[in-house]
Design an enzyme around this catalytic site. Structure first.
Site, short mmCIF file in Angstrom:
data_model
loop_
_atom_site.label_atom_id
_atom_site.label_comp_id
_atom_site.label_asym_id
_atom_site.label_seq_id
_atom_site.Cartn_x
_atom_site.Cartn_y
_atom_site.Cartn_z
CB SER A 551 3.87 -6.08 -3.33
OG SER A 551 3.57 -5.80 -1.99
CG ASP A 637 8.48 -1.16 0.96
OD1 ASP A 637 7.45 -0.98 1.65
OD2 ASP A 637 8.50 -1.84 -0.06
CG HIS A 672 5.36 -1.07 -1.11
ND1 HIS A 672 5.99 -2.25 -0.78
CD2 HIS A 672 4.21 -1.42 -1.71
CE1 HIS A 672 5.23 -3.26 -1.17
NE2 HIS A 672 4.14 -2.80 -1.74
#
Length: 701
Positions: A551, A637, A672
C-alpha cells in the site's frame, strides 16, 4: 539475476504506449500508460466482468509471464504454506468477553477458513454459535466479515459481509433463538453497526458511488432500506465518517475527519430520534477522540500544539473547546496512542522511542502505575471490553520471538492472569531466536530504530540474506510483534528486520510529521539508511536484501527502487501506491480528497505538484539497472487501484537498462487485503517469500 528456470520463461508482455499528455501549473506531464485505467472503474469495482478486454488481456499476459518465472517455485510455495499452516492452531478461539449473562467469543473450526461467532453462559457452560463464516462463505468466491454485534437485549446479532472484495458490506440481522436472518438487508455500507438501547433500530454508515463513507443512516427493524432515515451527512469530500459505541455504551459516536483534523458527534442511544450533538467544532489541524463517564468527557487531543497528544476533560453538557481542562499534560516524545475508560480507571497506551507501555490511573485516588515488560523490542495492545463497570483490563503482548499472550489485569489489585498463549502446533521455542534492535543514522542525523529477528547461532558475517520491511505513512507504527509466518524465512537463514522510519509514529507524532508532504523523502532515505546500517553491522550485505512493503509501503518500495536500488537483490511491492501524482490529481477516486492532507493537493498547489512529481515512483522510473521486482495488485481494490502497479511495471520494463526481472501479479478476484480466507491468504504470503528466496538464489534449496 541469471539463474535459469526449469521451463523457459515466456517473453515479457509489452504494454503499447498510448501517450496521454496534460499540463498543470504550467508543467507538462506525459503518461504513456494512462489507458490501463478503465474509464468505467467504478463499475469494475462492483463487477470485475465489465473490465475492458484490452486491459484484461494485458493483466492476464502479465500473470502468465510471472507464472513462467516463478512457476518453478510452486513446490516451495506449497512447502511454505504447509509450514505456515502448521503454526496456526486450526480450531483457535478468542478468550470469551463477558457482557451481562453471557461471554461472547470468536473461533475457527479445524480446516475452516472463516470465523464463527458465538457465546456461552458467563461462568462457563455450553456454547452456542450464531454465525458460521464457513457456511456463509461456501457459495461465494470471496467472503469477508465486516462487523458483528449483539443487541443490548442479547436477542439479535447484526452482522455484515463483503462478497466481492470491493469493501461494500451488506448488513443483516440474525435471531439468536431461531438462527435465521430477518428479511432486513442494508446494502453498500462500511460494515459497522451501533444498536439503539431498545434494539429496535441501528445506525450505520452508507458508502457513496465513489466508495466514500459520508452519510450516517438509521434503520428500523422490519422496514426496507429505502425507508431508512438520514441522520447526518458530511459535506466535505475529503472527510470520512465512522461510527462506534462510546466507552460507557450510552452514545453512538459519529467520528469524522481526515488525516489532520477531526470532529465528533454523540447520539443518545436511549433516545435515538434525537439529533446528533456536536462535541467540539472542527478546527484545522486539531484532532480529538473521546470517552465518556457520567457527566464528564475524557478527550485525547493534539490541541494547543500537543504534538504527542494530551488528555483533557470537559463537561458532557458543555463540551466545546473553551471548556477543555488538562488532565494528562503534553510530554514531548511520549506519544499517547489511545485511551480506554472504565467506571473507576483511565487506561492509556503510550509509546516512547518505539516501545509501548500501558499506564493505569485510578480516577478516585489519582494514583498511576504502568504495566512493564523487559524485552528489547515488543508490542502491546489494550483489547477493550463490552463492560464499563469492571476493574478488569484485557491486553495482549508479543515480541518478534514471543507468540501473542492475552492477559486479564485487575486494575485495583494490580494482578495479572494469563488467559491465552498463542499456540504454535508445529512447535516454537523462543530461545531458538534472537530479537534485538539497532539505530540507523539517516542522512540528516535522525536515529531510526530497526527491530531485528534471526535464528540463534546464525553467523553474522554479512553473508545472510535479509528481508527489510517498512511502511512509514499516516502515523502508523510498525509494532515489533510476533508473526509466525516470518519464521519460514528466518528458519531458512534469513534475517528479518523492520525499519521504524519517519512517516510512522514509532517515535511519536513528530516522527510522523517529519515524513509527510514536503518531508516525505525522509521516509525513503530512512529506509535506505536502515539497509546501510544492517550492512555495516554485518547482518547482511548489499544485494542480499529484499525490500518488502504494501500500500503506502509499496510507494516506499517504488521510491527506494528508484533511489537506492543497488542495495537490493529484490523488492516486493504489494498493492503499491506508486502512481502518486495521477491519483492525487483525480478527485473522483475514493481516497483522493482525504489523502490531500497526507501528500499535498497538486490540483490547487504548484508546490505540492512539484513535490509529488519529484518522488512519485511511477514518474521517476529511470534508464538504469533495477533489482528484481514483484508488484502485486487486486482488481477490485478500492484503495490502491489495480492500474497503479500495472502502469508502474509497464513503464519500468520499457525504461530500465538492466537488472530485473520486473513482475506483475494481479489477483483477478480480490481487493486491497488480498484473499479472504485465513489459509488462502497464506498462498499470497508464500508467493512473497518464494520470490524473496528466489531473488537471493535460495529458491532451490
Amino acid at each position: 539475476m541469471t539463474q535459469a528456470t526449469k521451463s523457459q520463461p515466456s517473453q515479457p508482455p509489452v504494454a503499447p504506449r498510448r501517450p496521454h499528455s496534460f499540463s498543470r501549473h504550467g508543467i507538462s506531464v506525459t503518461d504513456d500508460y494512462a489507458w490501463l485505467k478503465d474509464e468505467k472503474w467504478q463499475e469494475v469495482l462492483r463487477d470485475p466482468a465489465v473490465l475492458d478486454p484490452d486491459i484484461r488481456k494485458y493483466l492476464e499476459d502479465e500473470n502468465v509471464y510471472t507464472e513462467s518465472l516463478l512457476g518453478h517455485t510452486a513446490p516451495l510455495q506449497k512447502t511454505l504454506v504447509r509450514e505456515m499452516r502448521g503454526r496456526i492452531k486450526e480450531d483457535d478461539s478468542s478468550v470469551p468477553s463477558p457482557d451481562g449473562a453471557f461471554a461472547y467469543f470468536r473461533k475457527f473450526r479445524e480446516g475452516g477458513q472463516h470465523e464463527l461467532f458465538g457465546r456461552m453462559p458467563r461462568d462457563g457452560g455450553d456454547s452456542h454459535i450464531v454465525l458460521d463464516g464457513d457456511a456463509l462463505a461456501k457459495d461465494h468466491k470471496y467472503f469477508k466479515f465486516g462487523g458483528s454485534r449483539h443487541s443490548p437485549d442479547h436477542k439479535l446479532q447484526a452482522w455484515s459481509a463483503d462478497t466481492k472484495g470491493s469493501e461494500y458490506f451488506s448488513i443483516r440481522v440474525r435471531d439468536w433463538a431461531t438462527g435465521t436472518d430477518f428479511d432486513d438487508v442494508v446494502e453498500e455500507t462500511d460494515g459497522g453497526v451501533v444498536w439503539s438501547k431498545d434494539a429496535k433500530s441501528f445506525f450505520y454508515v452508507k458508502l457513496d458511488d465513489n466508495h466514500r463513507p459520508m452519510q450516517v443512516w438509521r434503520h428500523r427493524l422490519g422496514t426496507k432500506q429505502a425507508e431508512d432515515s438520514l441522520v447526518y451527512e458530511e459535506q466535505d469530500a475529503g472527510w470520512f465518517t465512522h461510527l462506534h459505541e462510546s466507552t460507557s455504551g450510552r452514545f453512538c459516536v459519529i467520528a469524522g475527519g481526515d488525516h489532520e483534523t477531526s470532529e465528533q458527534r454523540l447520539i443518545d442511544l436511549a433516545n435515538p430520534d434525537a439529533p446528533p450533538r456536536l462535541v467540539a467544532a472542527r478546527e484545522e489541524g486539531v484532532q480529538y477522540s473521546l470517552a465518556d463517564r457520567g457527566d464528564e468527557l475524557f478527550i485525547l487531543t493534539n490541541a494547543d500544539d500537543a504534538i504527542d497528544f494530551k488528555i483533557v476533560t470537559a463537561p458532557l453538557a458543555a463540551s466545546e473547546r473553551t471548556n477543555w481542562r488538562d488532565l494528562i499534560p503534553h510530554r514531548a516524545g511520549i506519544y499517547i496512542i489511545d485511551l480506554d475508560l472504565y467506571a473507576g480507571h483511565l487506561v492509556r497506551l503510550e509509546r516512547a522511542n518505539a516501545l509501548p507501555a500501558i499506564v493505569i490511573r485510578d480516577l478516585t485516588t489519582k494514583e498511576e502505575h504502568a504495566i512493564a515488560f523487559d524485552e528489547a523490542a515488543y508490542s502491546l495492545d489494550t483489547m477493550g471490553s463490552y463492560e464499563f463497570e469492571t476493574t478488569n483490563l484485557r491486553f495482549s503482548y508479543s515480541s518478534m520471538t514471543t507468540p501473542s499472550e492475552v492477559y486479564d489485569y485487575d486494575m485495583a489489585k494490580r494482578t495479572r492472569t494469563l488467559r491465552k498463549r498463542q499456540e504454535i502446533p508445529s512447535g516454537h521455542d523462543a530461545a531458538d531466536y534472537v530479537t534485538t534492535r539497532i539505530m540507523a543514522t539517516s542522512h540528516d542525523g535522525a536515529l531510526v530504530p530497526v527491530s531485528i529477528l534471526y535464528r540463534r547461532g546464525l553467523k553474522l558475517d554479512g553473508t545472510a540474506p535479509l528481508l527489510l520491511y517498512g511502511y512509514g505513512s499516516y502515523g502508523m507504527a510498525m509494532p515489533a510483534s510476533f508473526n509466525a509466518n516470518r519464521l519460514s524465512l528466518v528458519d531458512r537463514g534469513f534475517v528479518y528486520a523492520i525499519a521504524h522510519i519517519r512517516g510512522g509514529a514509532d517515535k511519536g507524532w513528530g516522527w510522523y510529521l517529519d515524513g509527510k508532504r514536503e518531508k516525505k523523502t525522509n521516509s525513503f532515505d530512512d529506509f535506505a539508511a536502515s539497509a546501510g546500517a544492517l550492512i555495516a553491522a554485518k547482518y547482511t550485505s548489499a544485494q542480499r536484501i529484499v525490500g518488502h512493503g504494501g500500500s503506502a509501503g509499496g510507494m516506499l518500495m517504488g521510491a527506494v527502487a528508484n533511489r537506492a536500488g543497488e542495495l537490493f537483490a529484490g523488492i516486493v511491492a504489494e498493492v503499491p501506491f506508486v502512481d502518486v501524482l495521477n491519483t492525487m490529481l483525480d478527485d473522483s477516486l475514493p481516497l483522493t480528497p482525504p489523502e490531500w492532507p497526507e501528500w499535498g493537493n497538486p490540483i490547487e498547489s504548484e508546490k505540492d505538484f512539484r513535490t509529488i512529481l519529484s518522488y512519485s515512483p511511477y514518474d521517476n522510473v529511470a534508464a538504469k539497472d533495477y533489482p528484481a521486482i514483484l508488484a502485486m495488485g487486486g482488481l477490485t481494490d478500492p484503495r490502491v487501484t489495480y492500474w497503479e502497479p500495472a502502469k508502474w511495471i509497464a513503464r519500468l520494463r520499457a525504461t530500465m537498462t538492466g537488472g530485473g526481472p520486473v513482475l506483475l501479479r494481479t489477483n483477478m478476484g480480490a481487493g486491497h487485503g488480498g484473499a479472504s480466507g485465513r489459509f488462502d491468504r497464506l498462498d499470497e504470503v508464500a508467493i512473497v517469500y518464494a520470490f524473496a528466496l528466489w531473488a537471493v538464489g535460495m529458491a532451490e534449496a
